[in-house]
Design a protein around this motif. Structure first.
Motif, PDB file in Angstrom:
ATOM      1  N   VAL A 119      -0.449  -9.333  -3.233  1.00  0.00           N
ATOM      2  CA  VAL A 119      -0.267  -9.509  -1.788  1.00  0.00           C
ATOM      3  C   VAL A 119      -1.219 -10.552  -1.218  1.00  0.00           C
ATOM      4  CG1 VAL A 119       0.520  -7.120  -1.613  1.00  0.00           C
ATOM      5  CG2 VAL A 119      -1.836  -7.667  -0.982  1.00  0.00           C
ATOM      6  N   ILE A 150       6.045 -10.509  -4.320  1.00  0.00           N
ATOM      7  CA  ILE A 150       6.440  -9.173  -3.879  1.00  0.00           C
ATOM      8  C   ILE A 150       7.967  -9.178  -3.895  1.00  0.00           C
ATOM      9  CG2 ILE A 150       6.396  -7.462  -2.016  1.00  0.00           C
ATOM     10  CD1 ILE A 150       3.918  -8.944  -0.897  1.00  0.00           C
ATOM     11  N   ASP A 165       5.647  -0.683  -7.457  1.00  0.00           N
ATOM     12  CA  ASP A 165       4.676  -0.289  -6.440  1.00  0.00           C
ATOM     13  C   ASP A 165       5.421   0.610  -5.450  1.00  0.00           C
ATOM     14  OD1 ASP A 165       1.969  -0.722  -5.135  1.00  0.00           O
ATOM     15  OD2 ASP A 165       3.322  -1.269  -3.496  1.00  0.00           O
ATOM     16  N   ASP A 196      -2.397  -3.152  -7.255  1.00  0.00           N
ATOM     17  CA  ASP A 196      -1.813  -2.996  -5.924  1.00  0.00           C
ATOM     18  C   ASP A 196      -2.166  -4.157  -5.001  1.00  0.00           C
ATOM     19  OD1 ASP A 196      -0.872  -0.190  -6.322  1.00  0.00           O
ATOM     20  OD2 ASP A 196      -3.018   0.257  -6.373  1.00  0.00           O
ATOM     21  N   CYS A 228       3.851  -2.273  -0.121  1.00  0.00           N
ATOM     22  CA  CYS A 228       3.682  -3.712  -0.333  1.00  0.00           C
ATOM     23  C   CYS A 228       4.603  -4.531   0.561  1.00  0.00           C
ATOM     24  CB  CYS A 228       3.926  -4.064  -1.792  1.00  0.00           C
ATOM     25  SG  CYS A 228       5.599  -3.704  -2.392  1.00  0.00           S
ATOM     26  N   LEU A 286       5.366  -5.986  -8.098  1.00  0.00           N
ATOM     27  CA  LEU A 286       4.253  -6.882  -7.787  1.00  0.00           C
ATOM     28  C   LEU A 286       3.833  -7.651  -9.042  1.00  0.00           C
ATOM     29  CD1 LEU A 286       1.995  -4.612  -5.548  1.00  0.00           C
ATOM     30  CD2 LEU A 286       3.756  -6.242  -4.849  1.00  0.00           C
TER      31      LEU A 286
END
Length: 267
Positions: free
Chosen positions: A215, A118, A89, A211, A187, A104
């Motif tokens: 998270v 992450i 990412d 993406d 990220c 990720l």
């Protein structure tokens, strides 16, 4: 086949991150070669090597799970559990041999992100979260800050170029109201929110599920709130702009500023 417990899946995710990190470090310290896809996005050797290897591991360890990856698309996305991979990412930054990139890895259960990693392999910084198990940075429990006022918040806003003209005004309004604003953290900004260094993260409409999914558990297990720009929960089907905050009150303040403006950007 019965569903594996999340702690077992978290062990798998750490194993995947170890593999990805080793490849990322090898490529990052080697000659810098960046290609470009048909859509203009960047592609490096690390992207394809990492995703290929992680898919092999997942197909062996969890053959009944689906997989969605940035480089090679989706397989068995109708399964109860689906892994989501973004091998690098921040590929443009990686290709330029900058350090603001991450690996990720996420797991969704019936479309909802329940596990996320992450990982920044050069810094040796790994944020890992799973529903009910909390969130850690390199094995140490962390939590978001209890900031409730935008005027006291440190805000991370994505690359301004990623915001179309109609979205810049609400993003600028949040930046102007914040105590401090940083840009283009990628990220890693969401990891910083989870450890109490950033209070609010704002991304424009250029995000895809790979993406987003990782998270979500990192923010939520730290006590934060994360949604899209319409206030909807994020899922395997989510794409576009997202807003994350350390507390529900701060999220509400930022969301109010977003919705004060002409919502011509809302799909």
């Amino acid at each position: 086949m019965s569903a594996p417990p999340l702690d077992t899946c978290l062990d798998t995710a750490h194993h995947l991150a170890d593999i990805a990190g080793a490849i990322a470090r090898e490529v990052w310290f080697g000659p810098a070669v960046t290609d470009f896809k048909a859509d203009g996005s960047a592609l490096t050797e690390a992207d394809t090597r990492i995703e290929t290897r992680l898919r092999e591991v997942l197909e062996s360890r969890h053959p009944d799970h689906g997989i969605l990856g940035e480089e090679f698309g989706g397989a068995a996305l109708d399964r109860e559990f689906v892994w989501v991979i973004d091998p690098i990412d921040g590929t443009r930054q990686f290709g330029a041999r900058l350090m603001n990139f991450g690996v990720l890895i996420a797991l969704c259960h019936r479309g909802r992100p329940v596990l996320g990693i992450i990982d920044q392999p050069l810094a040796g910084a790994r944020y890992a979260a799973a529903e009910g198990l909390g969130v850690t940075l390199n094995g140490t429990a962390i939590a978001a800050r209890q900031t409730t006022a935008l005027s006291q918040a440190t805000v991370a806003i994505a690359n301004p170029a990623s915001f179309p003209e109609e979205m810049r005004e609400p993003a600028d309004a949040i930046a102007q109201a914040a105590r401090m604003t940083v840009y283009d953290g990628g990220c890693l900004a969401y990891g910083a929110l989870a450890r109490g260094q950033i209070d609010l993260c704002l991304n424009g409409p250029d995000l895809d599920p790979h993406d987003i999914c990782a998270v979500v558990p990192v923010v939520e297990q730290a006590g934060g709130t994360i949604t899209d720009w319409e206030g909807r929960p994020l899922t395997l089907a989510s794409e576009g702009a997202i807003l994350a905050a350390a507390t529900p009150a701060l999220h509400a303040q930022a969301f109010d500023r977003l919705t004060r403006h002409d919502p011509v950007w809302i799909p």
